[in-house]
Design an enzyme around this catalytic site. Structure first.
Site, short mmCIF file in Angstrom:
data_model
loop_
_atom_site.label_atom_id
_atom_site.label_comp_id
_atom_site.label_asym_id
_atom_site.label_seq_id
_atom_site.Cartn_x
_atom_site.Cartn_y
_atom_site.Cartn_z
N CYS A 191 -32.91 -16.42 -43.33
CA CYS A 191 -33.96 -16.94 -42.45
C CYS A 191 -34.54 -18.23 -43.04
O CYS A 191 -33.84 -19.23 -43.11
CB CYS A 191 -35.02 -15.87 -42.21
SG CYS A 191 -36.09 -16.26 -40.81
N HIS B 58 -31.55 -11.27 -39.95
CA HIS B 58 -31.94 -10.45 -41.11
C HIS B 58 -30.99 -9.27 -41.32
O HIS B 58 -31.18 -8.21 -40.72
CB HIS B 58 -33.38 -9.96 -40.93
CG HIS B 58 -34.37 -11.06 -41.07
ND1 HIS B 58 -34.91 -11.42 -42.29
CD2 HIS B 58 -34.88 -11.93 -40.17
CE1 HIS B 58 -35.74 -12.43 -42.13
NE2 HIS B 58 -35.73 -12.77 -40.85
N GLU C 207 -30.93 -7.34 -43.70
CA GLU C 207 -31.58 -6.30 -44.50
C GLU C 207 -32.34 -5.27 -43.67
O GLU C 207 -32.77 -4.26 -44.22
CB GLU C 207 -32.53 -6.93 -45.52
CG GLU C 207 -33.80 -7.58 -44.95
CD GLU C 207 -33.60 -9.01 -44.48
OE1 GLU C 207 -32.45 -9.40 -44.19
OE2 GLU C 207 -34.61 -9.74 -44.38
#
Lengths: 191, 315
Positions: A79, A166, A168
């Site tokens: 990001c 993202h 994660e």
């Protein structure tokens, strides 16, 4: 294997640490003011996302530039981390034409490294107001979406990677596999 | 959870050294604080007192339910009645961050008093990762101040001990199951309780409306899940909106408030999708809420945003 996470103030910085921990990596979260000398012995580095608008608040991104200039190991920018590395190497940023919050349909154009063995289309989650407008020389776009042309980049001559979304977060499909691919890149280079 | 047994062993060892004398544990009855209490109790035994604050903002029947769980654990506990103090402090307050900070401070004042009475110099809290992440810090934006983080005064005369700081809810539940903690499957409930489900002013009347609406949402969704109509969402509740709208009830014009139903699917609370509840279940919820609440509520809406861009709770 030691891969640390540079904290640029993201909501999901700690999730990046958790995913790495679950992939059995020795990981720690470090402030982005940490001098590079303390990170020189790592095997890889993740530059987290964060609230700063990279284009206007570059000062809040601390020593990320130094890490990118000096690291010989692979670096993954997420990001704001990807935006920062794109601008750092000569690309340009700007407000997103279509800001993305939540589910995004990712289209993978290059399965060489981060997206190895992954489908050509899958859902990922994003949360960003700005985007990369032009990638730096020596970088290529490896994934895109309907609403964001630059969802992922890689350098052609150094092991530097970036994702706008993202990997994660739980809702991103194949997220841990993207991290595992990054770890595989590290292992292959060490051999 | 990866390394579950190691985590439990290390956490108990660390609590032993972090709590040299006596401690109180801030205990809402949720899975986080009940797990923290179980760990702390294993570490220091009778030198621990669990303090549950009845803020007047809890759900229907919750204080009795939590007390039964505390009795079952065998841990020393105290139920601190503080409803009047909370409502007095919240009078006229509508800003969500201000509400959260006032509530955080009220909690601390109660804990200080109880710690003094018990002779404790440590405050154990069930703070988990999203609490401090979303509360913000030097580099992170404040999304919302969690009461156990944002409300802590700088001059707190107690050492704060937080054994679950690096865990997310799914991991805490794993620890809870391993320790046999009864709260292991309870749905998340925010520390500021129904105060952040009453948009606008928090007064006893509004809290009573949202309390009953939350009860109906929980009851109907649990019934539907037991009947195999749907999976139980991660979290499901009602929010009272300060917006009024026109309706017709029994041939009479109604001009009542609105209840928003919120239900989400999540693993760790850091991202979430709205739950795809069957329409007939939503229908049962809406009908029961409006029939029960009569003139107070004449409209029910379903929140269909994910996190991000929304958060799970509305404030």
């Amino acid at each position: 294997m030691r891969v640390y996470v540079v904290d640029n103030g993201g909501q999901w910085t700690h999730r990046e640490w958790r995913v790495l921990k679950y992939l059995k990596v020795d990981s720690r979260i470090v402030p982005n003011t940490t001098p590079f000398s303390e990170l020189a012995d790592l095997d890889g580095l993740v530059l987290s996302g964060g609230a700063p608008s990279v284009a206007s608040d570059a000062g809040l991104m601390g020593n990320n530039g130094e890490y990118l200039d000096k690291a010989e190991y692979p670096v993954l920018g997420i990001c704001a981390g990807m935006q920062f590395l794109s601008e750092h190497f000569g690309g340009s940023l700007g407000p997103s034409v279509n800001p993305e919050f939540g589910r995004v349909g990712l289209k993978v154009g290059d399965h060489t490294d981060l997206f190895r063995n992954l489908p050509s289309e899958f859902n990922v989650w994003a949360s960003h107001n700005d985007e990369v407008k032009s990638v730096p020389q020596g970088f290529v776009v490896t994934a895109s979406s309907e609403t964001c042309p630059v969802e992922a980049v890689r350098s052609l001559d150094r092991p530097i990677y970036g994702v706008q979304f993202h990997p994660e977060v739980e809702n991103t499909e194949n997220g841990p596999q993207i991290f595992q691919n990054f770890l595989n890149i590290i292992s292959e280079r060490r051999r | 959870m990866l390394g579950l047994e190691d985590f439990i062993e290390e956490a108990i060892g660390k609590l032993k050294s972090d709590i040299p004398r006596k401690a109180i544990i801030a205990c809402s009855g949720g899975v986080d604080s009940m797990v923290a209490a179980a760990l702390a109790s294993k570490a220091v035994g009778d030198r621990l007192l669990a303090v549950y604050v009845d803020t007047g903002l809890m759900r229907k029947g919750e204080t009795a339910e939590v007390e039964a769980m505390l009795v079952d654990t065998g841990i020393n506990y105290k139920i601190a009645e503080a409803g009047k103090e909370f409502f007095d402090a919240l009078e006229g307050v509508t800003d969500p961050e201000q509400k959260r900070k006032i509530i955080g401070e009220r909690f601390i004042r109660v804990f200080e008093k109880e710690a003094k009475a018990f002779g404790a110099d440590c405050l154990v809290q069930g703070t988990i990762a999203p609490d401090w992440i979303e509360s913000g810090d030097g580099v992170r934006d404040t999304i919302k101040s969690h009461h156990n983080v944002g409300g802590l005064p700088k001059d707190l005369g107690m050492k704060v001990v937080e054994p679950l700081r690096d865990l997310y809810k799914d991991e805490v539940r794993d620890v809870a199951r391993a320790l046999g903690v009864k709260a292991s499957e309870r749905q998340p409930f925010p520390g500021p309780a129904l105060a952040v489900r009453c948009l606008g002013e928090v007064n006893p009347e509004n809290v009573e409306v949202v309390r009953e609406a939350c009860h109906i949402v929980e009851d109907e969704i649990q019934k539907a899940a037991s009947a195999g109509k749907m999976e139980l969402p991660w979290q499901y509740f009602a929010v009272l909106l300060p917006t009024r709208s026109v309706g017709v009830q029994g041939d009479r014009r109604a001009y009542g408030k609105t209840i928003a139903v919120r239900a989400v699917t999540s693993v760790d609370g850091m991202t979430a999708t709205y739950a795809k509840i069957p329409l007939d279940v939503l229908d049962a919820v809406a009908t029961r809420i409006t029939n029960t609440m009569k003139s107070q509520v004449n409209r029910v809406v379903y929140d269909i945003t994910n996190k991000p861009p929304s958060t799970i709770e509305w404030e």
